[in-house]
Design a protein around this motif. Structure first.
Motif, mmCIF file in Angstrom:
data_model
loop_
_atom_site.group_PDB
_atom_site.id
_atom_site.type_symbol
_atom_site.label_atom_id
_atom_site.label_comp_id
_atom_site.label_asym_id
_atom_site.label_seq_id
_atom_site.Cartn_x
_atom_site.Cartn_y
_atom_site.Cartn_z
ATOM 1 N N SER A 1 0.835 -1.195 0.054
ATOM 2 C CA SER A 1 -0.106 0.177 0.022
ATOM 3 C C SER A 1 0.846 1.505 -0.037
ATOM 4 N N TRP B 1 -2.601 1.747 -2.725
ATOM 5 C CA TRP B 1 -3.608 1.194 -1.895
ATOM 6 C C TRP B 1 -4.254 0.075 -2.370
ATOM 7 N N ALA C 1 -4.368 -3.725 -1.056
ATOM 8 C CA ALA C 1 -5.755 -4.535 -0.871
ATOM 9 C C ALA C 1 -5.680 -5.826 -1.656
ATOM 10 N N TYR D 1 -12.399 -8.020 4.802
ATOM 11 C CA TYR D 1 -11.892 -6.603 4.786
ATOM 12 C C TYR D 1 -11.172 -6.087 3.529
ATOM 13 N N ILE E 1 -11.952 -3.284 1.001
ATOM 14 C CA ILE E 1 -11.264 -1.894 0.945
ATOM 15 C C ILE E 1 -10.828 -2.031 -0.586
ATOM 16 N N ALA F 1 -11.218 0.810 -3.361
ATOM 17 C CA ALA F 1 -10.053 1.254 -3.813
ATOM 18 C C ALA F 1 -10.104 1.414 -5.367
ATOM 19 N N VAL G 1 -11.209 7.405 1.896
ATOM 20 C CA VAL G 1 -11.034 6.001 2.750
ATOM 21 C C VAL G 1 -9.586 5.797 3.030
ATOM 22 N N GLN G 2 -8.757 6.007 1.878
ATOM 23 C CA GLN G 2 -7.329 5.720 1.723
ATOM 24 C C GLN G 2 -6.739 6.444 2.932
ATOM 25 N N SER H 1 -7.262 4.643 5.999
ATOM 26 C CA SER H 1 -7.349 3.334 6.090
ATOM 27 C C SER H 1 -6.495 2.848 7.185
ATOM 28 N N ASP H 2 -5.506 3.449 7.574
ATOM 29 C CA ASP H 2 -4.723 2.968 8.940
ATOM 30 C C ASP H 2 -5.633 2.723 10.186
ATOM 31 N N SER I 1 -8.406 -0.039 9.444
ATOM 32 C CA SER I 1 -7.917 -1.340 9.534
ATOM 33 C C SER I 1 -7.942 -1.916 10.976
#
Length: 196
Positions: free
Chosen positions: A25, A29, A33, A66, A70, A74, A82-83, A86-87, A90
């Motif tokens: 990623s 990203w 995924a 998940y 994602i 993406a 969302v990017q 994303s941390d 997740s």
């Protein structure tokens, strides 16, 4: 020491898709995924070939779901916000997996523990109790990381804050996972010896 490392590696195996996705990623990203999903599927298929039951693969199944979600986001919207989160997302997902598996009375660590424990112990109250404690430790670690990352992102905190949260939130449950079952077993053996 060897048993300690083998035990930790067994628990860490379920996180390989997340680790691979994190590295990939950094470049893109979308492909992170895909990489996470592929690694998750490979681990799931490997376990199924070994005869591991699906109910013992809560983390693996959750991980694949998940990365499918994602990945869909993406690829359908590469510039999605969302990017940027994303941390946090997740770790919220991982925390939800841990806490949710406990609510369903199937802590996600049961599947991992069953691979390392003789079958005659699987249905004992102590085995379930130990796995509830271990899953709670991982849930607390994931929750801690998600909260710290959310606050860090909102306040533009320095990178070391997030890095520290990752280290604390992952190392503490890993150490607990390694130490706690041995302490419970030692207490049980001491009780049995005292009663003999």
């Amino acid at each position: 020491m060897k048993d300690y490392i083998v035990g930790i590696m067994a628990y860490m195996r379920g996180f390989y898709p997340w680790i691979v996705a994190g590295f990939v990623s950094a470049a893109d990203w979308r492909w992170g995924a895909v990489a996470g999903c592929v690694v998750g599927l490979l681990l799931l298929l490997q376990d199924r070939r070994r005869g591991v039951a699906l109910d013992a693969m809560v983390l693996e199944i959750s991980t694949i779901i998940y990365f499918v979600i994602i990945g869909a986001i993406a690829f359908s919207s590469p510039d999605s916000s969302v990017q940027d989160h994303s941390d946090v997302i997740s770790f919220v997902w991982l925390a939800g997996t841990a806490w949710g598996s406990m609510l369903l009375r199937s802590p996600f660590t049961l599947g991992i523990a069953r691979r390392q424990t003789p079958e005659e112990y699987w249905n004992t109250p102590g085995f379930l109790s130990v796995n509830n404690a271990i899953t709670a430790a991982w849930g607390a670690g994931f929750t801690f990381i998600a909260v710290v990352l959310a606050i860090s992102n909102a306040t533009d905190a320095p990178a070391w804050v997030g890095i520290t949260a990752h280290v604390v939130g992952l190392v503490a449950p890993a150490v607990f996972t390694s130490i706690y079952p041995k302490r419970v077993q030692a207490r049980l053996e001491a009780l049995l010896a005292a009663g003999a």
